[in-house]
Design a protein around this motif. Structure first.
Motif, PDB file in Angstrom:
ATOM      1  N   PRO A   7      43.527  51.795  30.220  1.00  0.00           N
ATOM      2  CA  PRO A   7      42.530  52.452  30.187  1.00  0.00           C
ATOM      3  C   PRO A   7      41.971  53.490  31.290  1.00  0.00           C
ATOM      4  CG  PRO A   7      41.719  50.256  30.299  1.00  0.00           C
ATOM      5  CD  PRO A   7      43.268  50.252  30.474  1.00  0.00           C
ATOM      6  N   ASN A   8      42.685  53.103  32.480  1.00  0.00           N
ATOM      7  CA  ASN A   8      42.316  53.775  33.563  1.00  0.00           C
ATOM      8  C   ASN A   8      42.939  55.189  33.865  1.00  0.00           C
ATOM      9  OD1 ASN A   8      40.503  54.103  36.153  1.00  0.00           O
ATOM     10  ND2 ASN A   8      42.273  53.642  37.168  1.00  0.00           N
ATOM     11  N   CYS A   9      44.323  54.868  33.912  1.00  0.00           N
ATOM     12  CA  CYS A   9      45.299  56.170  34.167  1.00  0.00           C
ATOM     13  C   CYS A   9      45.688  56.715  33.002  1.00  0.00           C
ATOM     14  CB  CYS A   9      46.443  55.673  35.166  1.00  0.00           C
ATOM     15  SG  CYS A   9      47.588  54.349  34.319  1.00  0.00           S
ATOM     16  N   LYS A  10      45.474  55.988  31.820  1.00  0.00           N
ATOM     17  CA  LYS A  10      45.677  56.701  30.582  1.00  0.00           C
ATOM     18  C   LYS A  10      47.093  57.033  30.442  1.00  0.00           C
ATOM     19  CE  LYS A  10      40.884  58.100  30.352  1.00  0.00           C
ATOM     20  NZ  LYS A  10      40.400  57.388  31.300  1.00  0.00           N
ATOM     21  N   GLU A  68      41.225  42.122  31.560  1.00  0.00           N
ATOM     22  CA  GLU A  68      41.474  40.966  30.573  1.00  0.00           C
ATOM     23  C   GLU A  68      42.484  42.022  29.487  1.00  0.00           C
ATOM     24  OE1 GLU A  68      38.989  38.749  28.496  1.00  0.00           O
ATOM     25  OE2 GLU A  68      37.323  38.884  30.185  1.00  0.00           O
ATOM     26  N   GLU A  69      43.477  41.048  29.074  1.00  0.00           N
ATOM     27  CA  GLU A  69      44.582  41.683  28.346  1.00  0.00           C
ATOM     28  C   GLU A  69      43.958  42.357  26.957  1.00  0.00           C
ATOM     29  OE1 GLU A  69      48.725  40.180  25.931  1.00  0.00           O
ATOM     30  OE2 GLU A  69      46.960  38.874  25.870  1.00  0.00           O
ATOM     31  N   ARG A  70      42.988  42.047  26.440  1.00  0.00           N
ATOM     32  CA  ARG A  70      42.330  42.862  25.264  1.00  0.00           C
ATOM     33  C   ARG A  70      41.768  44.004  25.619  1.00  0.00           C
ATOM     34  NH1 ARG A  70      36.430  41.773  25.104  1.00  0.00           N
ATOM     35  NH2 ARG A  70      36.108  40.485  27.272  1.00  0.00           N
ATOM     36  N   THR A  71      41.710  44.326  26.777  1.00  0.00           N
ATOM     37  CA  THR A  71      41.331  45.605  27.123  1.00  0.00           C
ATOM     38  C   THR A  71      42.343  46.888  27.220  1.00  0.00           C
ATOM     39  OG1 THR A  71      39.769  45.049  28.824  1.00  0.00           O
ATOM     40  CG2 THR A  71      40.309  47.392  29.144  1.00  0.00           C
ATOM     41  N   PHE A  72      43.480  46.270  27.599  1.00  0.00           N
ATOM     42  CA  PHE A  72      44.967  47.156  27.414  1.00  0.00           C
ATOM     43  C   PHE A  72      45.186  46.986  26.016  1.00  0.00           C
ATOM     44  CE2 PHE A  72      44.487  45.730  31.892  1.00  0.00           C
ATOM     45  CZ  PHE A  72      45.170  46.969  32.756  1.00  0.00           C
ATOM     46  N   LEU A  73      45.192  46.153  25.227  1.00  0.00           N
ATOM     47  CA  LEU A  73      45.733  46.288  23.971  1.00  0.00           C
ATOM     48  C   LEU A  73      44.784  47.278  22.947  1.00  0.00           C
ATOM     49  CD1 LEU A  73      46.002  42.421  23.319  1.00  0.00           C
ATOM     50  CD2 LEU A  73      47.749  44.165  23.397  1.00  0.00           C
ATOM     51  N   HIS A  78      43.853  52.194  20.007  1.00  0.00           N
ATOM     52  CA  HIS A  78      43.288  53.214  19.755  1.00  0.00           C
ATOM     53  C   HIS A  78      44.059  54.856  20.166  1.00  0.00           C
ATOM     54  CE1 HIS A  78      40.216  50.315  19.318  1.00  0.00           C
ATOM     55  NE2 HIS A  78      39.463  51.302  18.564  1.00  0.00           N
ATOM     56  N   ASN A  79      45.049  54.611  20.937  1.00  0.00           N
ATOM     57  CA  ASN A  79      45.716  55.685  21.337  1.00  0.00           C
ATOM     58  C   ASN A  79      47.410  55.489  21.222  1.00  0.00           C
ATOM     59  OD1 ASN A  79      43.438  57.462  23.066  1.00  0.00           O
ATOM     60  ND2 ASN A  79      43.456  55.101  23.562  1.00  0.00           N
ATOM     61  N   PRO A  80      47.754  55.499  19.851  1.00  0.00           N
ATOM     62  CA  PRO A  80      49.043  55.054  19.660  1.00  0.00           C
ATOM     63  C   PRO A  80      50.086  56.436  20.120  1.00  0.00           C
ATOM     64  CG  PRO A  80      47.923  55.709  17.347  1.00  0.00           C
ATOM     65  CD  PRO A  80      46.778  55.673  18.587  1.00  0.00           C
TER      66      PRO A  80
END
Length: 81
Positions: A7-10, A68-73, A78-80
């Motif tokens: 979610p940071n470097c996207k 946490e893993e859930r953040t990356f998941l 939300h961005n497939p």
């Protein structure tokens, strides 16, 4: 296994470090910070809460973000591709 997206470097979807969390419950001397004792889960005093955090965290191999893993998941969901 589900895909990750940072979610940071996207941009990173493939390079990650899984960091296993190992909790040790300790009782410290309030003045010196010295460890007075280590306790197993079954030996904790009634006012000492057991660790309830995630088993592991994830670090982005590109930018270094640790979450946490859930953040990356969730970000990947939300961005497939």
């Amino acid at each position: 296994m589900h895909p990750y997206l940072c979610p940071n470097c996207k941009t990173n979807r493939s390079r990650f470090n899984k960091i296993k969390q190992l909790s040790t419950s300790v009782k410290l001397d309030p003045k010196t910070g010295e460890v007075l004792s280590e306790c197993d889960t079954g030996q904790l005093a009634t006012f000492h809460m057991d660790y309830r955090g995630p088993e592991y965290k994830v670090q982005c191999g590109a930018c270094g973000l640790i979450e946490e893993e859930r953040t990356f998941l969730a970000f990947a969901d939300h961005n497939p591709l």
